[in-house]
Design an enzyme around this catalytic site. Structure first.
Site, mmCIF file in Angstrom:
data_model
loop_
_atom_site.group_PDB
_atom_site.id
_atom_site.type_symbol
_atom_site.label_atom_id
_atom_site.label_comp_id
_atom_site.label_asym_id
_atom_site.label_seq_id
_atom_site.Cartn_x
_atom_site.Cartn_y
_atom_site.Cartn_z
ATOM 1 C CG HIS A 22 -1.769 1.235 1.505
ATOM 2 N ND1 HIS A 22 -2.837 1.550 1.444
ATOM 3 C CD2 HIS A 22 -1.157 2.637 1.982
ATOM 4 C CE1 HIS A 22 -3.325 2.491 1.619
ATOM 5 N NE2 HIS A 22 -2.317 3.333 1.984
ATOM 6 C CD GLU A 23 2.078 3.711 3.691
ATOM 7 O OE1 GLU A 23 2.373 4.585 3.045
ATOM 8 O OE2 GLU A 23 0.882 3.677 4.586
#
Length: 402
Positions: A22-23
């Protein structure tokens, strides 16, 4: 027990990988537009190790719960150095900032699709459209007057096997019975139960249409009211999972992704009304399997799925969790990415209106004025996490009741 622990660990690892990616989605999108990414770390707390490559520091922290991507100037209030100022995120066009902010959720959607694609080509996808596809062909059909007799698989020497005798095979899709289309398994059941004797079945097998004559047998079976009834039977069960080839799996996975996204959104809308049931479960009430679960509960269910050999449940849960996080993160609430997207577009619309009125742009939003709202969201979110974690420890949802 060892297999259960392995399953819990595997599911927890899947969650950690999802959050890390996600990051990474934010980071890749930001770098592609020329924004400066200072740091990309997996986990929180003390640093285990880090290494600097170019202008970005990459590292791992001790607590593997989440991660962060530090983009210079995400808001106009963030401090930036003179060399970072021209590449501060808030200076970029609205659509570019939106892409960067939404990239994390987009990554979850891609991960969910990849999990479903792997399922499709290895074990199949759930038969959500109720297709009349055959899973198993029984060795016989027979009459029974009680549920115990009905569920007894023992066959007698004179018991008929209509489907098996007619050449029906696992994987066959029954598209018509006596010329009447059977679009769903319920259509098939209705047609079979009112039939008797030689009946024409049209099936699709490996893309080829075949006509089979099945000698439907009338049997006696128990009813829910305690009596019995006469129905037609052929001795075949429905396929709950539908296999897909490598190419076909793309379309099947995409369709199933859309179905799961819709279901996830509906569950999210129902989320608030489920909280009282979670509280009741903490104090001894029966745990509703439809109530929300935390990562702790999801990991426990994942562990049970592996222990029972139900890998399809494990993968479906992992895909569903990615879809949930992806949609939840887009809600227009700070500090979620969706909240930042909402502020970004508020600035854009506000400045468009000001321009139409002959006024100068209003400048970046002062995030300090939103601190109270952000704090309320954090407190409510923290309370929900605490409730679900507690419920998942003292009264967890189980795949198989003890």
């Amino acid at each position: 027990m060892l297999v259960y622990i392995l399953g819990v660990a595997l599911f927890a690892l899947g969650i950690c990988v999802s959050v890390a990616l996600h990051e990474a989605g934010h980071m890749v999108a930001a770098k592609s537009f020329g924004m400066k990414v200072r740091r990309y770390f997996v986990g929180f707390g003390p640093t285990v190790f880090s290494v600097k490559r170019g202008e970005t520091e990459y590292g791992l922290k001790w607590i593997p719960l989440g991660g962060f991507c530090d983009i210079a100037g995400m808001t106009a209030l963030d401090e930036v150095t003179p060399d970072e100022a021209p590449r501060a995120m808030w200076r970029f066009k609205t659509w570019k900032r939106t892409v960067v902010l939404a990239a994390g959720s987009f990554t979850h959607f891609v991960l969910g699709f990849i999990v479903l694609y792997f399922m499709a080509i290895s074990m199949g996808l759930p038969n959500i459209s109720d297709k009349p596809v055959i899973d198993e062909v029984s060795d016989c059909v027979r009459s029974a007057s009680t549920p115990e007799e009905w569920n007894d698989p023992t066959c007698g020497p004179a018991d008929p096997a209509p489907a098996k005798a007619a050449g029906v095979q696992p994987g066959d899709e029954v598209v018509a019975i006596n010329g009447t289309p059977t679009d769903t398994w319920q259509d098939l059941l209705a047609a079979v139960q009112k039939s008797e004797g030689p009946t024409e079945f049209r099936v699709l097998r490996d893309g080829e249409a075949l006509n089979l004559t099945v000698d439907v047998t009338q049997v006696t079976r128990p009813t829910t009211e305690g009596g019995t009834e006469q129905v037609g039977a052929i001795g075949a069960s429905q396929a709950l999972m539908l296999p897909h080839g490598p190419v076909e799996a793309f379309g099947g996975s995409a369709a199933f992704t859309g179905e799961l996204l819709v279901q996830t959104w509906q569950r999210l809308l129902e989320f608030p009304e489920k909280i009282p049931a979670v509280v009741e479960a903490i104090f001894g009430g029966e745990r509703d399997p439809e109530t929300p679960v935390s990562v702790v509960g999801a990991s426990r269910i994942g562990g049970e799925a592996v222990e029972q050999g139900l890998w399809e449940v494990f993968l479906l849960l992992l895909a569903s969790l990615n879809f949930f996080v992806g949609i939840f993160n887009l809600l227009p609430l700070l500090p979620l990415d969706g909240g930042h997207i909402a502020v970004t577009w508020y600035e854009r619309v506000r400045d468009w209106i000001r321009k139409r009125r002959g006024k100068a742009a209003g400048g970046p939003v002062d995030y300090t004025k939103l601190n109270a709202v952000t704090s309320v969201v954090i407190v409510i979110g923290g309370a929900i996490v605490l409730l679900t974690v507690t419920a998942d420890i003292v009264n967890p949802i189980r795949l198989i009741q003890p």
